[in-house]
Design a protein around this motif. Structure first.
Motif: not given
Length: 487
Positions: A251-279
């Motif tokens: 942003a402080a550069s002398t020329r505007l540029k685009r950004l493509g940012l793939e950053l950190g994650g904190n992925a939840p895996l939610v297991i509901l009560d009717d899920a296949d337990l083994g899978k």
């Protein structure tokens, strides 16, 4: 490295920079050792790049890009078709490098190899997928044409966890769409993150200057890479903290540029009560422990609805305790070393925080060097340090949710929003749940780790901006030019 039988000898000479089609020494005046994270063997020593080397790389890319943008789509596609052939012929060589340099297990290295190959194949189709529009205008004899053109030069900064794939995921489409690239790989994986890819594209016949690889210290070229006025877009994959720094510098550069940012994650895996337990157990094992949990899409939190919680914990802990760990070169190893000592320190501090909080450490073993055996904590609270941080290591927190509504609230209670997953025996219920998750990607009855070259990839909140793959990356790496005609 092992030698394999190819039409040509195995690649060598990974000792410097690739700039303007030439393999040259860096001029920073310092050498860096590239080591195997499992046994500390020195793989190569690299003369590091200076800011002057970076300027030369951007200049070379600018010079080469103009002619490249005018090439026919078939000429560009042919480069990637040859690259696929070369990659296929050198499969074992590439996999050996991924194991030795990034600590990939043999299984993970094979998965990464396949992802790179698929990305190259997808890139071969991209020159034909760029199209413009002719639009109506309310004026007699007037025509409006929207042409789609390459951006110009694209700067790519890639991480160490899937180094070859996450470099190529930006490099291949950028080149296929008529751009030139300057690539800065992670200092932990300079070969698989950059120099090896340059060898492949050089052998495939990519014209000089279109792909440049600079290996250097962040203190020498880090800010300069994003501050330079040359690149029209900076594509970065890595931590949120570094992504924010890149955004500030750009942003402080002398020329505007685009950004493509793939950053950190904190992925939840939610297991509901009717899920296949083994899978669900199987998905949570793979999603958490593949590549030692060092994947932005890794299952970072396992949230289980109350009625299934105890059965899940018992089955999951038994499965985690049976995982093999140690030498990543062994075919049966599931958990290898983390990438560097900083990662060891980070992961062990989170284990200590979990213990200090009184959570139930159900699975653990002795840490040896950079090999951290699987650790599983039960009874974790969603607001704890263990749950709110991106662990990036083989540590699994399991969280009890009273019901579906609380599971959804917990899933969304994070600054991140990259990947996620939900397990349920009712597809309609699962999809309804998925649509309420604040993330760029949610997978039903599957692991949290997916990246297909033709399917949208990207996150929400502090997990980044922009999209990868398929038509989405075409939008990112090209620009529209309006031309009107008055007859």
């Amino acid at each position: 490295m092992n030698q394999h039988s190819f039409a040509k000898p195995a690649y060598s000479g990974f000792t410097g920079q690739f700039i303007g089609g030439r393999w040259v020494d860096g001029t920073a005046g310092r050498m860096a050792k590239d080591i195997n994270p499992y046994n500390d063997a020195v793989l190569t020593e690299i003369s590091l790049a200076s800011a002057a080397d970076l300027e030369q790389a951007y200049a070379a890319a600018s010079r080469a890009q103009t002619d490249w943008a005018r090439t026919l789509p078939g000429q560009r596609a042919a480069i990637f078709e040859r690259a696929v052939e070369i990659l296929t012929a050198r499969r074992e060589e590439v996999i050996d490098w991924l194991i030795a340099e990034s600590g990939s297990t043999r299984m993970k290295a094979g998965i990464e190899f396949d992802a790179v190959k698929a990305g190259m194949k997808e890139a071969a189709s991209m020159p034909y997928l760029v199209h413009g529009m002719i639009m109506p205008v309310d004026r007699p004899g007037k025509e409006a044409r929207v042409y789609r053109k390459p951006l110009g030069v694209i700067g790519v900064i890639s991480p160490w966890n899937f180094p070859l794939h996450l470099s190529n995921r930006s490099v291949a489409p950028a080149l296929a769409l008529g751009n030139a690239v300057v690539l800065k790989p992670s200092s932990d994986t300079p070969v698989t993150g950059g120099l090896l890819l340059a060898k492949i594209y050089e052998e495939a016949g990519l014209p000089a200057g279109l792909l440049n690889v600079v290996v250097g210290a962040g203190s020498d070229i880090g800010d300069a890479f994003s501050a330079s006025p040359v690149p029209r877009l900076i594509s970065f994959t890595g931590s949120t903290a570094v992504g924010l720094r890149i955004a500030q510098v750009a942003a402080a550069s002398t020329r505007l540029k685009r950004l493509g940012l793939e950053l950190g994650g904190n992925a939840p895996l939610v297991i509901l009560d009717d899920a296949d337990l083994g899978k669900a157990v199987q998905a949570a094992i793979i999603g958490r422990f593949m590549h030692q949990g060092q994947i932005c899409m890794s299952t970072n939190r396992i949230i289980v609805e109350d009625s299934l919680y105890d059965d899940f914990v018992e089955a999951y802990c038994a499965a985690a305790a049976g995982l093999t760990y140690g030498d990543p070169a062994r075919a049966d190893t599931f958990v290898g070393p983390v990438c560097n000592d900083a990662q060891v320190k980070s992961v062990t501090s989170l284990i200590a925080a979990g213990q200090a909080a009184g959570f139930d450490l159900r699975v653990s073993n002795t840490i040896e060097g950079r090999v951290i055996p699987p650790h599983v904590f039960a009874g974790v609270t969603n607001t704890s340090e263990l749950a709110q941080n991106e662990i990036f290591g083989p540590v699994a927190p399991i969280i009890r949710a009273a019901n579906e509504a609380e599971a959804l609230r917990m899933a969304n209670d994070t600054e991140y929003g990259l990947s996620s997953a939900v397990f349920s025996g009712n597809e309609t219920r699962a999809v309804n749940f998925a649509l309420q998750v604040e993330a760029g990607m949610t997978h039903v009855n599957d692991i949290t780790i997916h990246d297909y070259p033709h399917v949208m990839f990207g996150g929400e909140k502090n997990s980044g901006i922009g999209r990868f793959n398929g038509h989405w990356i075409i939008e990112e790496f090209t620009t529209d030019h309006l031309v009107t005609i008055q007859r």
